[in-house]
Enzyme design. Structure first.
Site, PDB file in Angstrom:
ATOM      1  N   HIS A   1       0.799  -1.222   0.000  1.00  0.00           N
ATOM      2  CA  HIS A   1       0.000   0.000   0.000  1.00  0.00           C
ATOM      3  C   HIS A   1       0.831   1.271   0.000  1.00  0.00           C
ATOM      4  O   HIS A   1       0.273   2.362  -0.171  1.00  0.00           O
ATOM      5  CB  HIS A   1      -0.983  -0.008   1.176  1.00  0.00           C
ATOM      6  CG  HIS A   1      -2.298   0.621   0.852  1.00  0.00           C
ATOM      7  ND1 HIS A   1      -3.406   0.522   1.670  1.00  0.00           N
ATOM      8  CD2 HIS A   1      -2.708   1.363  -0.208  1.00  0.00           C
ATOM      9  CE1 HIS A   1      -4.415   1.168   1.137  1.00  0.00           C
ATOM     10  NE2 HIS A   1      -4.021   1.694  -0.012  1.00  0.00           N
TER      11      HIS A   1
ATOM     12  N   ASP B   1      -9.575  -0.027   4.394  1.00  0.00           N
ATOM     13  CA  ASP B   1      -8.356  -0.560   5.003  1.00  0.00           C
ATOM     14  C   ASP B   1      -8.635  -0.920   6.454  1.00  0.00           C
ATOM     15  O   ASP B   1      -9.505  -0.317   7.099  1.00  0.00           O
ATOM     16  CB  ASP B   1      -7.267   0.520   4.940  1.00  0.00           C
ATOM     17  CG  ASP B   1      -5.850  -0.033   5.012  1.00  0.00           C
ATOM     18  OD1 ASP B   1      -5.627  -1.028   5.727  1.00  0.00           O
ATOM     19  OD2 ASP B   1      -4.961   0.561   4.371  1.00  0.00           O
TER      20      ASP B   1
ATOM     21  N   HIS C   1      -6.167  -0.422   8.483  1.00  0.00           N
ATOM     22  CA  HIS C   1      -5.200   0.466   9.118  1.00  0.00           C
ATOM     23  C   HIS C   1      -5.364   1.899   8.611  1.00  0.00           C
ATOM     24  O   HIS C   1      -5.703   2.112   7.446  1.00  0.00           O
ATOM     25  CB  HIS C   1      -3.771   0.003   8.810  1.00  0.00           C
ATOM     26  CG  HIS C   1      -3.523  -1.442   9.112  1.00  0.00           C
ATOM     27  ND1 HIS C   1      -3.792  -2.448   8.195  1.00  0.00           N
ATOM     28  CD2 HIS C   1      -3.045  -2.047  10.216  1.00  0.00           C
ATOM     29  CE1 HIS C   1      -3.477  -3.615   8.731  1.00  0.00           C
ATOM     30  NE2 HIS C   1      -3.030  -3.408   9.962  1.00  0.00           N
TER      31      HIS C   1
ATOM     32  N   ASP D   1      -2.859   3.985   8.276  1.00  0.00           N
ATOM     33  CA  ASP D   1      -1.679   4.270   7.453  1.00  0.00           C
ATOM     34  C   ASP D   1      -1.252   5.731   7.559  1.00  0.00           C
ATOM     35  O   ASP D   1      -0.924   6.372   6.564  1.00  0.00           O
ATOM     36  CB  ASP D   1      -1.936   3.876   5.993  1.00  0.00           C
ATOM     37  CG  ASP D   1      -1.985   2.365   5.810  1.00  0.00           C
ATOM     38  OD1 ASP D   1      -1.588   1.637   6.735  1.00  0.00           O
ATOM     39  OD2 ASP D   1      -2.436   1.918   4.741  1.00  0.00           O
TER      40      ASP D   1
ATOM     41  N   HIS E   1       4.555   1.126   4.056  1.00  0.00           N
ATOM     42  CA  HIS E   1       3.141   0.853   3.763  1.00  0.00           C
ATOM     43  C   HIS E   1       2.234   1.270   4.926  1.00  0.00           C
ATOM     44  O   HIS E   1       1.012   1.298   4.764  1.00  0.00           O
ATOM     45  CB  HIS E   1       2.909  -0.603   3.356  1.00  0.00           C
ATOM     46  CG  HIS E   1       2.963  -1.612   4.460  1.00  0.00           C
ATOM     47  ND1 HIS E   1       2.491  -2.901   4.316  1.00  0.00           N
ATOM     48  CD2 HIS E   1       3.430  -1.557   5.731  1.00  0.00           C
ATOM     49  CE1 HIS E   1       2.669  -3.583   5.427  1.00  0.00           C
ATOM     50  NE2 HIS E   1       3.237  -2.792   6.307  1.00  0.00           N
TER      51      HIS E   1
ATOM     52  N   ASP F   1      -7.360  -1.737   0.146  1.00  0.00           N
ATOM     53  CA  ASP F   1      -6.403  -2.660   0.748  1.00  0.00           C
ATOM     54  C   ASP F   1      -7.180  -3.918   1.099  1.00  0.00           C
ATOM     55  O   ASP F   1      -8.177  -3.860   1.823  1.00  0.00           O
ATOM     56  CB  ASP F   1      -5.799  -2.021   1.998  1.00  0.00           C
ATOM     57  CG  ASP F   1      -4.694  -2.855   2.637  1.00  0.00           C
ATOM     58  OD1 ASP F   1      -4.823  -4.088   2.652  1.00  0.00           O
ATOM     59  OD2 ASP F   1      -3.731  -2.263   3.153  1.00  0.00           O
TER      60      ASP F   1
ATOM     61  N   ASP G   1      -6.727  -6.138   3.152  1.00  0.00           N
ATOM     62  CA  ASP G   1      -6.904  -6.427   4.579  1.00  0.00           C
ATOM     63  C   ASP G   1      -8.064  -5.661   5.204  1.00  0.00           C
ATOM     64  O   ASP G   1      -8.380  -5.846   6.378  1.00  0.00           O
ATOM     65  CB  ASP G   1      -5.607  -6.233   5.370  1.00  0.00           C
ATOM     66  CG  ASP G   1      -5.189  -4.778   5.589  1.00  0.00           C
ATOM     67  OD1 ASP G   1      -6.035  -3.871   5.523  1.00  0.00           O
ATOM     68  OD2 ASP G   1      -3.979  -4.554   5.844  1.00  0.00           O
TER      69      ASP G   1
ATOM     70  N   GLU H   1      -2.029  -4.885  -1.443  1.00  0.00           N
ATOM     71  CA  GLU H   1      -1.646  -5.784  -0.345  1.00  0.00           C
ATOM     72  C   GLU H   1      -2.099  -7.221  -0.516  1.00  0.00           C
ATOM     73  O   GLU H   1      -2.023  -8.012   0.428  1.00  0.00           O
ATOM     74  CB  GLU H   1      -2.121  -5.244   1.013  1.00  0.00           C
ATOM     75  CG  GLU H   1      -1.489  -3.918   1.421  1.00  0.00           C
ATOM     76  CD  GLU H   1      -0.054  -4.051   1.929  1.00  0.00           C
ATOM     77  OE1 GLU H   1       0.441  -5.182   2.052  1.00  0.00           O
ATOM     78  OE2 GLU H   1       0.565  -2.998   2.198  1.00  0.00           O
TER      79      GLU H   1
END
Length: 311
Positions: A105, A132, A134, A136, A149, A235, A237, A280
């Protein structure tokens, strides 16, 4: 599809970025090929879309070194993001819709800075949906790992090394108020303070649990108009790990399959999607390419697949 509808459909360009240069686990470099094996191009073409695969970008190999001044592989990260920036900006200049196939990412620095540059040149507003687990929004001071990332949103908002924040020719590349983060459930303590400081709009999993995905997406997509370029940075995840094991940074408690489908379908309903990252995907952690197949299924929903049966 009728000739009139075909003229209105976006012209799509697939751009592979096969690197895990910003990640903490090897394997995301295989993501673009996994998406191709899962028939991304033919799936979109089945909806009458014109899709061209531009192949893979080239960049430095991953040296797999420890952090230097809080960053792992900074020079290599800059090289990859510069290549992504130029490729995405070129496709937008041709009037095409780029889909960046990651890769980790950190590459969103290059893609979103290119989208922001295009919007400045075209006089358009920008909305970024960041799907996402996260936020980030780490920096070299806050990061526990040095993996870039975990830093792309911060870099895009001007919080990062000069070589990254200047990609695209304007610092910051974007205003945090243009971003809507959805599905967040893993944020470091220092990162959380910075997210609050810049007033980033975050719809975390508790919000989705309490208010539902429909209400979340209504707010995230509010005020879009014909002059808004909508960019989705997806992403993998973002998804709940039992349905999407093929990522290096799984976090329990993500959106279910149906919640993710609703998210994508509501984005499609706006008709504003103009660029996309799929990031990702890590086949090294996957089971018979199931996560890639699911990612393609969800991308298909972004471009019009729907289970809607109501008249």
């Amino acid at each position: 599809m009728s000739a009139d509808l075909r003229r209105l459909a976006p012209l799509i360009s697939l751009i592979g970025a096969p690197t895990d240069i910003g990640a903490g686990a090897r394997g995301a470099s295989m993501g673009p090929e996994a998406l191709r094996v899962a028939n991304l191009q033919s799936t979109l073409e089945a909806h009458g879309l014109e899709v061209v695969d531009r192949g893979n970008l080239a960049g430095p190999r991953n040296p797999w070194l420890p952090p230097t001044e809080g960053y792992r592989h900074l020079a290599e990260v800059v090289a990859w993001n510069t290549a992504v920036h130029e490729a995405v900006h070129a496709e937008l200049g041709l009037g095409r819709l780029p889909i960046l196939l990651g890769g980790d990412h950190c590459l969103a620095i290059g893609s979103i800075s290119a989208v922001a540059r295009h919007c400045r040149e075209a006089g358009k507003k920008l909305r970024v949906l960041w799907l996402d687990a996260h936020a980030d929004f780490n920096t070299n001071v806050l990061t526990p790992t040095g993996n870039v990332h975990g830093m792309p949103v911060a870099c895009l908002c001007g919080r990062g090394p000069q070589a990254l924040i200047e990609i695209g020719g304007q610092v910051p590349a974007i205003n945090p108020k243009w971003v809507r983060q959805i599905g967040i459930r893993s944020v470091d303590a220092g990162e959380r303070r910075l997210v609050h400081e810049v007033d980033l709009e975050v719809f975390d999993m508790r919000y989705i649990d309490e208010m539902g995905m429909r209400h979340t997406m209504e707010l995230a997509l509010a005020t879009l108009d014909a002059n808004t370029h909508l960019h989705v940075s997806f992403d993998v995840d973002f998804l709940d790990p039992p349905i999407a094991p093929g990522v290096g940074t799984t976090v329990n408690g993500g959106p279910t399959y149906r919640e993710a489908q609703l998210c994508m379908e509501m984005i499609a309903d706006t008709g504003r999607l103009a660029s996309l990252d799929v990031m990702e995907l890590n086949p090294a952690f996957d089971v018979r390419n199931a996560t890639a197949v699911l990612a393609v299924d969800l991308v298909e929903s972004l471009f019009g697949k729907s289970t809607l049966m109501r008249k």
